[in-house]
Scaffold this motif. Structure first.
Motif, PDB file in Angstrom:
ATOM      1  N   LEU A   1     -27.331  -8.994  -4.174  1.00 56.54           N
ATOM      2  CA  LEU A   1     -26.707  -8.674  -5.450  1.00 56.54           C
ATOM      3  C   LEU A   1     -27.833  -8.517  -6.458  1.00 56.54           C
ATOM      4  CD1 LEU A   1     -23.592 -10.446  -6.853  1.00 56.54           C
ATOM      5  CD2 LEU A   1     -25.493  -9.999  -8.328  1.00 56.54           C
TER       6      LEU A   1
ATOM      7  N   MET B   1     -28.884  -8.507  -9.962  1.00 55.37           N
ATOM      8  CA  MET B   1     -28.283  -8.990 -11.208  1.00 55.37           C
ATOM      9  C   MET B   1     -29.174  -8.592 -12.380  1.00 55.37           C
ATOM     10  SD  MET B   1     -27.446 -12.896 -12.184  1.00 55.37           S
ATOM     11  CE  MET B   1     -26.564 -13.321 -13.677  1.00 55.37           C
TER      12      MET B   1
ATOM     13  N   ILE C   1     -24.548  -4.772  -4.221  1.00 60.13           N
ATOM     14  CA  ILE C   1     -23.787  -4.665  -5.468  1.00 60.13           C
ATOM     15  C   ILE C   1     -24.727  -4.844  -6.649  1.00 60.13           C
ATOM     16  CG2 ILE C   1     -23.092  -7.087  -5.584  1.00 60.13           C
ATOM     17  CD1 ILE C   1     -20.253  -5.792  -6.277  1.00 60.13           C
TER      18      ILE C   1
ATOM     19  N   VAL D   1     -24.994  -5.652 -10.719  1.00 63.22           N
ATOM     20  CA  VAL D   1     -24.294  -6.218 -11.874  1.00 63.22           C
ATOM     21  C   VAL D   1     -25.127  -5.908 -13.107  1.00 63.22           C
ATOM     22  CG1 VAL D   1     -23.423  -8.300 -12.949  1.00 63.22           C
ATOM     23  CG2 VAL D   1     -23.301  -8.053 -10.492  1.00 63.22           C
TER      24      VAL D   1
ATOM     25  N   LEU E   1     -21.213 -11.853 -13.502  1.00 68.54           N
ATOM     26  CA  LEU E   1     -21.682 -12.250 -12.169  1.00 68.54           C
ATOM     27  C   LEU E   1     -20.494 -12.636 -11.289  1.00 68.54           C
ATOM     28  CD1 LEU E   1     -23.997 -12.855 -10.264  1.00 68.54           C
ATOM     29  CD2 LEU E   1     -24.062 -15.150 -11.159  1.00 68.54           C
TER      30      LEU E   1
ATOM     31  N   ASN F   1     -17.516 -11.518 -11.588  1.00 65.03           N
ATOM     32  CA  ASN F   1     -16.856 -10.275 -11.238  1.00 65.03           C
ATOM     33  C   ASN F   1     -17.605  -9.579 -10.104  1.00 65.03           C
ATOM     34  OD1 ASN F   1     -15.023  -8.201 -11.518  1.00 65.03           O
ATOM     35  ND2 ASN F   1     -16.403  -7.053 -12.843  1.00 65.03           N
ATOM     36  N   GLY F   2     -18.926  -9.589 -10.185  1.00 68.65           N
ATOM     37  CA  GLY F   2     -19.726  -8.967  -9.134  1.00 68.65           C
ATOM     38  C   GLY F   2     -19.471  -9.627  -7.795  1.00 68.65           C
TER      39      GLY F   2
ATOM     40  N   HIS G   1     -16.106  -8.649  -6.492  1.00 69.52           N
ATOM     41  CA  HIS G   1     -16.177  -7.298  -5.942  1.00 69.52           C
ATOM     42  C   HIS G   1     -16.837  -7.291  -4.574  1.00 69.52           C
ATOM     43  CE1 HIS G   1     -14.661  -4.152  -8.521  1.00 69.52           C
ATOM     44  NE2 HIS G   1     -14.880  -4.962  -9.527  1.00 69.52           N
TER      45      HIS G   1
END
Lengths: 200, 206, 379, 369
Positions: free
Chosen positions: B103, B105, B133, B135, B145, B147-148, B151
Motif C-alpha cells: 500500500l 501511502m 493500492i 492512498v 488509510l 478506506n485504502g 478497498h
C-alpha cells in the motif's frame, strides 16, 4: 555583551598572528560576523570559548555556503587614440571574481546567555577538494554538522575525528548542495527539474 | 464463474449454501492483513494514529503490526522513499512471505510528492515494486488509510486463484522477488525496475 | 569517537563480539534511522549511527522555491511540530526582511506553539514507553489527548499535521468562532490527564529501573555537544530560548523552566511531564489575554517577497530543542542559502557516548528519550 | 471400553484447549483493545468472533520462508518441539470429575521435565534461523528460562512437601474441604501459599516469555527475537506453543495452589469440578493478558537480578516457612511464625535490591529566568 570590535581586539591580543575581520551584514537582522583565517581558526574558537567574559561555549549552527564565480562589470578608464587625439573613455570590462566556499558557525554563550557571534571561514576556491580546519575539537556539536557540510558541499575538515559522508551513501560522488550540481537525468523528467537546471 | 454464481444463488434459495474454497481462502487472507511495522516519514505518524483509539485499525483485524517482514502481509510504504532507503524497501518486500500486498501511502510514496524535485528522492515506490493500492494525501488522514485497507480487502476478495487474470501471488510467471537497486556514483542503478514500471514516454504510466 | 586504546581492546575481544545493525527498518528507531552496534554479550561496546535514510533534500529544494513556497516544506521537517517549524522559519524571514508582527498574531503563535509542545510531549511519552515494551497502551492514551489538540489545529488551519499556518508578519487566518473556548476547555482537561500519567508512570518500578542511571550526560558535556531542549535541561543547564531570546511575546508570560539534576533518561522523561505543566500555564494566560486586532501585518509582503541582501539566523525553542533557520538572501525571490539547524540531529551527537557500556535494550530507551524525528535529522 | 473413554477424554481436552487458544488469541486482542480505549476486532463475524479463523486460514496459506543459510531440519522441527510437549502437559493436569487423563505418581516431575523441552525449541528456532537477532533472542531465552526454572521448581516443591506426594491429583485432594465450613482449604490461603502462588505466577510468566519478561521476543530491540525468520504456519505454531505454555502454567498454579477443581464456597459444589478448574484457569489467563497490556519490559540484567537475588532466596525462605507451617500445625501460630518469616525475608530482600538501585528521590528545579 561585548561588541564585535572589542572581540576582534581581544582575539588579536590573544592570538597575535591571526587575521580576523568584520563582515558586515546589511539586512535587518544586523547579524555581523567575523571572518577568520583558516590557519588560526581553532585557536580563535578555543579562545572565544574559554575567555571568561566572552564564553561562547555553545556552537549552535554550522553550515556551508557556496558562492559561485561571479562576473562583475567594472568601468575601467581606457586611453584610446581616436583620430590622433588621445581620449580617456570609460569602458565596461567583465571581470570574473573567483567563487569560494564558506563555513559559518553561530556561537552562543549558554552561561552568559548571549549571542550570537558568527564566525566564518572561507576557502580559496571552489575546487572539488578544498580543506578547512575543523572546529569539532573545540565544539563537539560541530561533529555531525561538519560531516553534513562535507557531504553536501565537499569541504574536507582537517582534524575532524570521523570525516565521512553523513546523509548520502558512501559511493556517492557529488556534493549536491553546490550551486552547480544538478541531479542525474531522470527517465521521467518533471517540470520543476527543468527550471532548476542551470542554463549553460 | 458467472454460472457458478447463479448456481450458488439458486441453491441458496433452497437453503443450500455452497462455498468455494477460493472464497474461504480470500475471506481468510482479506480479513487478516497484518501490516509490517515500518514507518518512513510523516505518513507513519498518521499510520500510528489510525491504530489508536479514535480510528482503530484493529476493528478490521489489522492492528497486529509485525516488525519482522516474514510475518507481515501488508507493507504500508508510509512516506518518502529516498534513494538511500529504496534498496532496503525492496529488500524488505523480497523478505515478505507470499501472499503480500503493498500500500503506497501518501504523495511521496506514490510519486515523490512535494519532494519530487530532490536529488535523493525516489519518484514513486512503484518504480521498484508492484503496488496494490495507492492512498493519496499529504499525509492521508487515518480515515483515508482505513478506506485504502478496506478497498484492498475488497480487491483481495475479488481475486481469482486460477485461470486468466489470477492473483499475482498465484501466478507462477510473476516474480515474488524484485531486483534490489544498487547505490551508484550518482544515482540508483537501475533508475527503475523495467519489469514493473515504464516511464510514460515508453507507454507506461500509472 | 573511539580512542586507540579502545580500538585495541575491541580487536582483542573481537572473537566474542557481535556486530548487529539496528535499522533502518527496526521497530524502535523512530523511523528510518540505523545504528551499527558492536555488542559484547548484551553490553554495547561501540555504536555508530547512520543517517540519511530520509534525506529529502529540503535545503536544495528550498533554494529554488520562493520564500512563501518554503513554508509548507517546513511542516514536513519535524512532522509532529509543524507549527513551531513554521514559526521558526517565519521568524527568520521576518528578521531578514524586517517585518513587524501584530500582537494578536504573536499571541496566536504562542498558543499554537504551546499546543504543539503539548501534543509532541504526549506522543513522546507514548513512544518512550513503547520502546520499553508496553504494548502501545501509553501511546494510545497519549494519542487520545493528541487527537483533541489536532482537532484544534484542524479547525484553525485546515490540516491535522501539516498546518502551514504562519505567514511572514503574522498568521494566515483568524481563529474560527468558539475556537478559543474549545482550546480553554481542552487545556482545563489536560492537567487531569497529566496527573494520571504521572501517577501511573513516574513511580512504576520497571520504568524507574529501566530509566534511572541510563544514558547519563553531565551538563558541561551536554553544552559542548550542543544538546538543546529538554535533553539539555535534564542535565541541569538552565537554557531555554523562550527565556533567553524571549522571542514572540514570551516575556509577558509567567512560566518557569524545569531543570533536572542527573541527566539520565528518567530526568528527560520527567522534564517533559514538567514542561507540559508549564506549557499549560502559558496557554491559559495566552488564551485569556488574547488581544484583538489584525492577525497579519498589512504591510508585510508574502508573495514575491524579495528581502534585501544579507543573512539572518532565527531560532526558537521547539519541543525537541533549539530549531534555527539560517537564511542568506541575494535580493532574489528565492533564498540563496537556506539552512535548518535541526535539534534532533545535534542532540544525537552524544548518542554513542550515552550508549557505550549500557545494555542493548538501553540503546532503544536512550534513543527514545532524546526524542528525535527523522524528518528533521535528515531533512 | 476404557480406550474409548481415554480417547474421548483426549478429544475433549484437546478440543477445549485448541478452542481456548483461538478464543484467547481473540480475547487478548479484545482485552488489549478495551484497556486501550479501542474496540478491537469486530468486523469478521459477530463481534469479530471469526477473527481467529481468518487468521488461521491466512497463516495456513502463507508462504513458508526458510532462509537460505538456515538449518532446514532444525528450522522445521523447532515449532513441533515447541507445541508437542505443551500438549503432553495437558494430560496430567488434574481437571477433576473424571476428566483427569492420567494420574501420574510423579506428575510434577513429569511436568517440569516436559515443559523444559520448550527451551530447547526456542533455542533450536533461534539457532537454525541463521539470523543475528534470532540467535540473540535464543541466548536470552536460554538464560532466562534456565534461571527461572530454579525458583519455579523450588516453589512447586512446597506443596509437594506439605501434601507428601508428587501427584497433582493427590495435591488437589489435599486441598479439598473447608475450614470453618466456608473458607476453602486451598494452599493459597496460607502464608507460604500466597507467596508461593505469586512466585509461581511470576516465574511461569517468565517461563512463557510473557510481558514483562518477554525478552527473547523483545520487540523493541530484537525485532521478533527467535521468531524473526518464521512465517506462516510455523509462526502460528510458536504462537500456539506460547499460549499452551500459559495454559499449562496457569493449570499448574490452579492445581498446586488454587485447589484444582474445588469450589470456592461449599454452596457452589454442585458445579462440576472441571468447570471450576477451567474458570480459574481462564481467570489466570485473563490476568496474564492484563499484565501484558500494562507493564513495560525488564532489562536482561534486571531480570537475572530479580531471579537470583529476589525470587530464588524468597523461594527458599518460602520452603522453610512451609515446613514451619506444617509442623506448627497451621492455625494462628503458623500464621505468625511462617508469615513473620516471609515478611521479614521480603523486607530484607527488598532492601538489598533497593540499595543496588539508584535513588528514587529526585529533585527538579523550576528556574524562573
Amino acid at each position: 555583551m561585548l561588541d564585535l570590535e572589542t572581540i576582534i581586539k581581544r582575539v588579536q591580543e590573544a592570538v597575535p598572528s591571526c587575521r580576523i575581520e568584520l563582515v558586515s551584514n546589511e539586512s535587518h537582522s544586523g547579524h555581523h560576523s567575523l571572518l577568520v583565517d583558516d590557519g588560526h581558526a581553532v585557536e580563535v574558537a578555543r579562545f572565544l570559548r574559554d575567555a571568561p567574559d566572552i564564553c561562547l561555549d555553545y556552537a549552535s549552527n554550522v553550515t556551508g555556503i557556496d558562492w559561485l564565480n561571479s562576473t562583475v562589470k567594472e568601468k575601467v578608464p581606457v586611453t584610446e587614440t581616436v583620430e590622433g587625439e588621445e581620449k580617456v573613455n570609460e569602458k565596461t570590462v567583465e571581470k570574473t571574481v573567483p567563487g569560494y566556499l564558506e563555513v559559518v558557525y553561530h556561537l552562543y554563550s549558554m552561561r552568559l546567555k548571549q549571542g550570537p557571534v558568527i564566525l566564518r571561514m572561507r576557502t580559496g576556491n571552489r575546487d572539488p577538494d578544498v580543506h578547512l580546519p575543523s572546529l569539532t575539537p573545540v565544539y563537539r556539536s560541530a561533529e555531525l554538522q561538519e560531516r553534513e557540510v562535507y557531504d553536501l558541499f565537499g569541504i574536507v575538515f582537517d582534524g575532524h575525528p570521523d570525516m565521512r559522508r553523513l546523509l548520502m551513501w558512501e559511493e556517492f560522488e557529488d556534493h549536491p548542495m553546490r550551486k552547480d550540481y544538478f541531479p542525474p537525468e531522470e527517465s521521467d523528467e518533471s517540470p520543476i527539474d527543468e527550471q532548476a537546471r542551470p542554463k549553460q | 464463474m458467472t454460472e457458478d454464481k447463479q448456481l450458488q444463488d439458486e441453491l441458496a434459495l433452497y437453503g443450500v449454501h455452497l462455498t468455494l474454497l477460493e472464497q474461504v481462502y480470500n475471506w481468510g487472507r482479506s480479513n487478516s492483513l497484518w501490516p509490517l511495522q515500518f514507518g518512513l516519514a510523516c505518513c507513519a505518524i498518521e499510520m500510528i494514529a489510525s491504530v489508536t483509539a479514535r480510528y482503530d485499525l484493529g476493528r478490521f483485524g489489522s492492528e497486529i503490526f509485525r516488525p519482522s517482514p516474514r510475518q507481515a502481509d501488508l507493507m504500508i510504504v508510509s512516506g518518502t522513499v529516498t534513494k538511500k532507503m529504496a534498496p532496503q524497501v525492496v529488500r524488505l518486500y523480497n523478505q515478505m512471505a507470499e501472499p503480500k500486498y503493498v500500500l503506497a501511502m501518501g504523495a511521496c510514496a506514490i510519486s515523490g510528492g512535494p519532494f519530487k524535485g530532490g536529488y535523493n528522492v525516489v519518484k514513486g515506490i512503484d518504480r521498484y515494486i508492484p503496488v496494490d493500492i495507492f492512498v493519496p494525501g499529504c499525509p492521508p488522514r487515518p480515515e483515508a488509510l482505513l478506506n485504502g485497507i478496506i478497498h484492498l480487502q475488497e480487491t483481495i476478495r475479488r481475486q481469482k486463484l486460477s485461470g486468466p487474470g489470477k492473483a499475482r501471488h498465484a501466478d507462477r510467471d510473476q516474480p515474488s522477488e524484485y531486483a534490489i537497486p544498487e547505490e551508484g556514483g550518482r544515482d540508483l542503478v537501475p533508475q527503475y525496475n523495467a519489469e514493473t514500471w515504464r516511464p510514460s514516454w515508453q507507454g507506461g504510466g500509472k | 569517537m573511539t580512542s586507540t586504546e579502545e580500538v585495541e581492546s575491541i580487536s582483542e575481544k573481537s572473537e566474542r563480539l557481535l556486530n548487529i545493525s539496528m535499522g533502518p527498518q527496526h521497530p524502535s528507531t523512530h523511523g528510518v534511522f540505523r545504528m551499527k552496534a558492536v555488542l559484547d554479550g548484551e553490553t554495547v561496546v561501540k555504536l555508530t549511527p547512520v543517517f540519511g535514510y530520509l534525506h529529502r533534500n529540503h535545503e536544495k529544494l528550498a533554494e529554488r522555491t520562493s520564500y512563501l513556497g518554503n513554508m509548507p516544506y517546513t511542516d514536513r521537517l519535524d512532522y509532529f511540530c509543524s507549527l513551531t517549524n513554521n514559526w521558526a522559519y517565519a521568524l527568520s524571514v521576518e528578521r531578514l526582511a524586517g517585518i513587524e508582527v501584530p500582537e494578536r498574531a504573536e499571541y496566536l503563535r504562542v498558543i499554537t506553539a504551546e499546543l504543539t509542545r503539548l501534543q509532541n510531549h504526549l506522543a513522546f511519552l507514548g513512544f518512550l514507553l513503547n520502546d520499553m515494551g508496553v504494548w502501545a497502551t501509553v501511546l494510545i492514551y497519549g494519542f487520545r489527548e493528541r487527537e483533541k489538540i489536532l482537532d484544534l489545529f484542524e479547525s484553525l488551519t485546515g490540516a491535522r499535521m501539516m498546518c502551514n499556518y504562519m505567514r511572514f508578519g503574522g498568521c494566515r487566518c483568524d481563529v474560527p468562532d468558539g475556537w478559543v473556548e474549545e482550546a480553554k476547555r481542552i487545556t482545563d482537561e489536560l492537567p487531569g490527564v497529566l496527573d494520571e500519567l504521572e501517577q501511573l508512570l513516574t513511580d512504576n518500578e520497571i520504568v524507574v529501573a529501566r530509566t534511572q542511571g541510563v544514558g547519563t550526560v553531565p551538563g558541561r558535556k551536554a553544552i559542548n555537544a550542543g544538546l538543546t531542549g529538554p535533553v539539555l535541561r535534564a542535565s541541569g543547564v538552565n537554557y531555554d530560548v523562550r527565556k533567553v531570546d524571549s522571542y514572540g511575546v514570551y516575556d509577558r508570560f509567567d512560566f518557569s523552566v524545569p531543570l533536572g539534576s542527573v541527566g539520565d533518561c528518567y530526568d528527560r522523561f520527567m522534564l517533559r511531564l514538567l514542561e507540559m505543566r508549564q506549557s499549560l500555564n502559558i496557554l491559559k494566560a495566552a488564551l485569556n489575554e488574547l488581544p484583538s486586532g489584525p492577525i497579519i501585518n498589512p504591510k508585510a509582503k508574502n508573495r514575491n517577497l524579495r528581502p534585501p541582501a544579507g543573512e539572518a539566523y532565527g531560532r526558537i525553542e521547539s519541543p525537541k530543542g533549539e530549531l534555527g533557520f539560517y537564511l542568506v538572501s541575494d535580493k532574489s525571490g528565492t533564498p540563496y542559502r537556506y539552512r535548518v539547524r535541526p535539534p534532533s540531529l545535534v542532540n544525537l551527537t552524544l548518542l554513542e557516548d550515552m550508549c557505550v557500556g549500557q545494555k542493548v535494550a538501553d540503546v532503544v530507551v536512550i534513543l527514545g528519550s532524546i526524542d528525535i524525528i527523522l524528518g528533521e535529522v535528515d531533512r | 471400553m476404557w480406550l474409548v473413554i481415554i480417547q474421548l477424554k483426549i478429544g475433549i481436552i484437546l478440543t477445549f484447549f485448541s478452542l481456548l487458544f483461538a478464543v484467547a488469541s481473540l480475547a487478548e486482542r479484545k482485552i488489549l483493545a478495551r484497556i486501550q480505549n479501542r474496540r478491537g476486532p469486530n468486523r469478521v463475524g459477530p463481534c469479530g468472533l471469526f477473527q481467529p479463523i481468518a487468521d488461521g486460514i491466512k497463516m495456513l496459506i502463507k508462504e513458508d520462508v526458510v532462509p537460505r543459510k538456515a538449518d532446514r531440519a532444525l528450522h522445521f522441527l523447532a515449532p513441533i518441539v515447541m507445541v508437542a510437549p505443551m500438549v503432553l502437559l495437558f494430560g496430567i493436569l488434574p481437571y477433576g470429575g473424571g476428566l483427569t487423563l492420567v494420574d501420574l505418581e510423579v506428575g510434577l516431575l513429569f511436568f517440569f521435565a516436559v515443559s523444559s523441552v520448550s527451551e530447547l525449541a526456542v533455542f533450536m528456532a533461534g539457532w537454525s534461523s541463521a539470523n543475528k537477532y534470532s540467535v540473540f533472542g535464543a541466548m536470552r531465552a536460554i538464560a532466562q528460562m534456565v534461571s527461572y526454572e530454579v525458583p519455579l521448581v523450588l516453589v512447586a516443591i512446597t506443596p509437594v512437601m506439605v501434601a507428601g506426594s508428587l501427584s497433582l491429583v493427590h495435591m488437589v485432594e489435599d486441598q479439598a474441604g473447608y475450614a470453618i465450613g466456608v473458607i476453602p482449604n486451598w494452599f493459597v490461603l496460607t502464608p507460604w501459599g500466597i507467596v508461593g502462588f505469586l512466585l509461581l505466577f511470576v516465574t511461569s510468566l517468565a517461563e512463557a516469555n510473557r510481558t514483562p519478561f518477554d525478552l527473547p521476543e523483545g520487540e523493541s530491540e530484537l525485532v521478533a527475537g527467535h521468531l524473526t525468520e518464521y512465517s506462516g504456519f510455523k509462526y502460528a505454531l510458536f504462537f500456539m506453543g506460547e499460549y499452551f505454555g500459559i495454559f499449562a502454567g496457569s493449570g499448574l498454579a490452579v492445581a498446586l495452589f488454587l485447589g484444582g477443581g474445588g469450589a470456592p464456597l461449599p454452596l457452589l459444589q454442585w458445579i462440576p469440578p472441571y468447570l471450576w478448574f477451567f474458570v480459574k484457569l481462564v481467570v489466570l489467563v485473563g490476568i496474564v493478558i492484563w499484565v501484558r497490556a500494562s507493564l513495560p519490559r525488564m532489562r536482561i540484567d534486571q531480570l537475572m537480578d530479580l531471579c537470583w537475588k529476589g525470587l530464588v532466596p524468597l523461594a527458599f525462605v518460602n520452603l522453610i516457612a512451609a515446613a514451619i507451617w506444617h509442623y506448627s500445625g497451621g492455625g494462628w501460630q503458623g500464621w505468625i511464625l511462617a508469615g513473620g518469616l516471609l515478611v521479614g525475608a521480603y523486607l530484607m530482600l527488598n532492601r538489598v535490591v533497593l540499595r543496588s538501585r539508584c535513588s528514587w528521590e529526585r529533585k527538579y528545579y523550576l528556574a524562573k529566568s
